[in-house]
Design an enzyme around this catalytic site. Structure first.
Site, short mmCIF file in Angstrom:
data_model
loop_
_atom_site.label_atom_id
_atom_site.label_comp_id
_atom_site.label_asym_id
_atom_site.label_seq_id
_atom_site.Cartn_x
_atom_site.Cartn_y
_atom_site.Cartn_z
N GLY A 68 -9.98 5.15 8.89
CA GLY A 68 -9.66 6.05 7.68
C GLY A 68 -9.57 5.57 6.52
O GLY A 68 -10.19 6.10 5.38
N THR A 69 -9.23 4.07 6.30
CA THR A 69 -9.05 3.43 5.00
C THR A 69 -10.46 3.32 4.41
O THR A 69 -10.70 3.62 3.19
CB THR A 69 -8.30 2.09 5.27
OG1 THR A 69 -7.27 2.37 5.79
CG2 THR A 69 -8.44 1.22 3.82
N HIS A 110 -8.07 5.94 15.70
CA HIS A 110 -6.80 5.74 16.39
C HIS A 110 -5.50 6.69 16.24
O HIS A 110 -4.66 6.43 16.82
CB HIS A 110 -6.31 4.16 16.22
CG HIS A 110 -5.66 4.07 14.65
ND1 HIS A 110 -4.59 4.01 14.57
CD2 HIS A 110 -6.31 3.79 13.70
CE1 HIS A 110 -4.27 3.45 13.18
NE2 HIS A 110 -5.34 3.73 12.60
N CYS A 154 8.20 -0.66 3.85
CA CYS A 154 8.67 -1.75 3.75
C CYS A 154 7.41 -2.68 3.11
O CYS A 154 6.49 -3.06 3.84
CB CYS A 154 8.93 -2.42 4.98
SG CYS A 154 10.51 -3.61 4.70
N1 PLP Z 1 -5.10 8.14 5.78
C1 PLP Z 1 -4.21 8.67 6.25
C2 PLP Z 1 -3.32 10.04 5.77
C3 PLP Z 1 -3.41 8.23 6.85
O1 PLP Z 1 -2.18 8.39 7.84
C4 PLP Z 1 -4.00 6.80 7.49
C5 PLP Z 1 -3.10 5.86 8.50
O2 PLP Z 1 -1.93 5.72 8.50
C6 PLP Z 1 -5.19 6.37 6.79
C7 PLP Z 1 -5.59 7.08 5.91
C8 PLP Z 1 -5.74 5.13 7.19
O3 PLP Z 1 -6.32 5.19 8.44
P1 PLP Z 1 -7.03 3.67 9.08
O4 PLP Z 1 -5.44 3.16 9.88
O5 PLP Z 1 -7.86 4.28 10.31
O6 PLP Z 1 -7.42 2.73 8.17
#
Ligand code: PLP
Length: 384
Positions: free
Chosen positions: A70-71, A199, A323
């Site tokens: 996602g990132t 994940h 944190c």
């Molecule tokens: N966007 C949202 C809304 C998330 O909750 C997360 C992870 O917590 C991410 C992006 C990031 O995803 P990843 O952990 O696959 O990089």
């Protein structure tokens, strides 16, 4: 018994996903970009996974780019969009996005491009007046998450996409928390780009995808290879991609049934907490939320103390606070909703999954109330 109610942080790999991945970590270890068939045969399997991801979103396979999660998908969508049209380098997003969006937005701002952060209302929904006022002629991209990771509030994606298009901007949504929990149809929603992560839907860590609508010509994000049409170079994470594909198919298959089932379990959890922990407040109770997420304020009781005691009892939840550098900081999401730091520091997030059972919910309802009530008695902040 371990009770895992932190599924918005990450989920258990589905057994079917693991089974499908294993051959790609053992005998099928070739490089899909190789000339020889030992590697190149794997390309067919990657393309099959692409079809599965596309099916979950109502997209065509050719519109799916595999990423590391996602990132990366969020970074790619925002960074690449900022350089499509020099007359429209601006971005409008919201104050409650994931840091993958917010920090990328800050980076875009530091390059001198206009960035607007829309406010949210007290219930965590998007403040439409604030949102609309930020879109200017220079706005090339609007990015509004489909559902928030802390509150579970579902954002008005169709409406914001329509407004973005009316003003000549593209629309991206971070659907990392929404995918597999609520139905997604990129076409009818008018979505141009959409991020997902394996994940969070019972797939492996380190795999994700960005949907990019056909016709949108993004510049490359990662250089150094021809993979993913030159947009995202790097040797394929074959096992991860296969895992994402199977996870997406399973999510699509179980979606409606799970939406109902987890929704009922969440309702039971919330009702039990309200009954047994007087004064507890369900955050965004009146807003449309994901069927699996509840953040609850237990006024006067520090969430860290509750989490520690729950952990000892084998129950995993998370707090509304993040944190950073060892220093406890209040949740910026709850702060944006006007919830003060004293209350925000009492927030606990419960997030359910396909594997959550009624027995686990009952266990939480047995263990949690005495902890809250005991801590409240000794808390100097309680009853203020
Ligand atoms: N966007 C949202 C809304 C998330 O909750 C997360 C992870 O917590 C991410 C992006 C990031 O995803 P990843 O952990 O696959 O990089």
């Amino acid at each position: 018994m371990k009770v895992y109610l932190d599924n918005n942080a990450t989920t258990r790999i589905a057994p079917e996903v693991l089974d499908a991945m294993l051959p790609f970590l053992t005998e099928k270890f070739g490089n899909p970009s190789s000339f020889h068939s030992f590697g190149s045969d794997l390309m067919e399997e990657i393309e099959a996974a692409r079809e599965k991801v596309a099916a979950l979103l109502g997209a065509h396979a050719g519109e799916i780019v595999f990423t590391s999660g996602g990132t990366e998908s969020d970074n790619m969508a925002l960074t690449c969009s900022a350089s499509i049209n020099p007359l429209k380098p601006g971005l409008v997003t919201s104050t409650i996005e994931h840091p993958a969006v917010l920090e990328t937005a800050e980076c875009i701002r530091s390059r001198g491009h206009p960035v607007g952060l829309s406010e949210v209302n007290h219930d965590g929904t998007l403040n439409m007046d604030s949102f609309i006022s930020l879109i200017t002629e220079q706005t090339g991209l609007v990015s509004i998450m489909m559902a928030n990771n802390e509150t579970g509030v579902i954002m008005p994606v169709e409406e914001t996409a329509r407004i973005a298009h009316e003003r000549g901007a593209l629309f991206h949504t971070d659907a990392v928390q929404a995918a597999g929990k609520i139905p997604i149809d990129v076409r009818s929603s008018g979505i141009d780009m959409l991020s997902i992560s394996a994940h969070k839907l019972h797939g492996p860590k380190g795999a994700g995808a960005l949907f990019i609508r056909e016709g949108i010509d993004l510049p490359p994000f990662m250089l150094g290879g021809h993979q993913e049409n030159g947009l995202r170079a790097g040797t394929y994470n074959t096992a991860g991609i296969i895992g994402l594909g199977v996870a997406a198919s399973l999510a699509a298959e179980h979606l409606l049934e799970e939406k109902g089932r987890t929704g009922l379990l969440l309702g039971r959890l919330e009702a039990g907490i309200l009954e047994k922990c007087p004064g507890a407040i369900i955050v965004s109770a009146g807003a449309r939320r994901l069927p699996n997420t509840a953040t609850v304020l237990f006024r006067g009781v520090e969430s860290e103390a509750v989490m520690t005691l729950l952990d000892i009892e084998g129950i995993c939840v998370s707090s509304g606070s993040a944190c950073s550098t060892g220093e406890e900081t209040s949740s910026y999401v709850l702060a944006a909703m006007g919830i003060g730091a004293d209350d925000a520091n009492t927030a606990l997030r419960f997030s359910l999954s396909r594997y959550t059972t009624g027995r686990e919910i009952d266990c939480v309802l047995e263990v949690l109330p005495p902890i809250i009530n005991k801590l409240r008695k000794i808390s100097p902040y309680a009853n203020r």
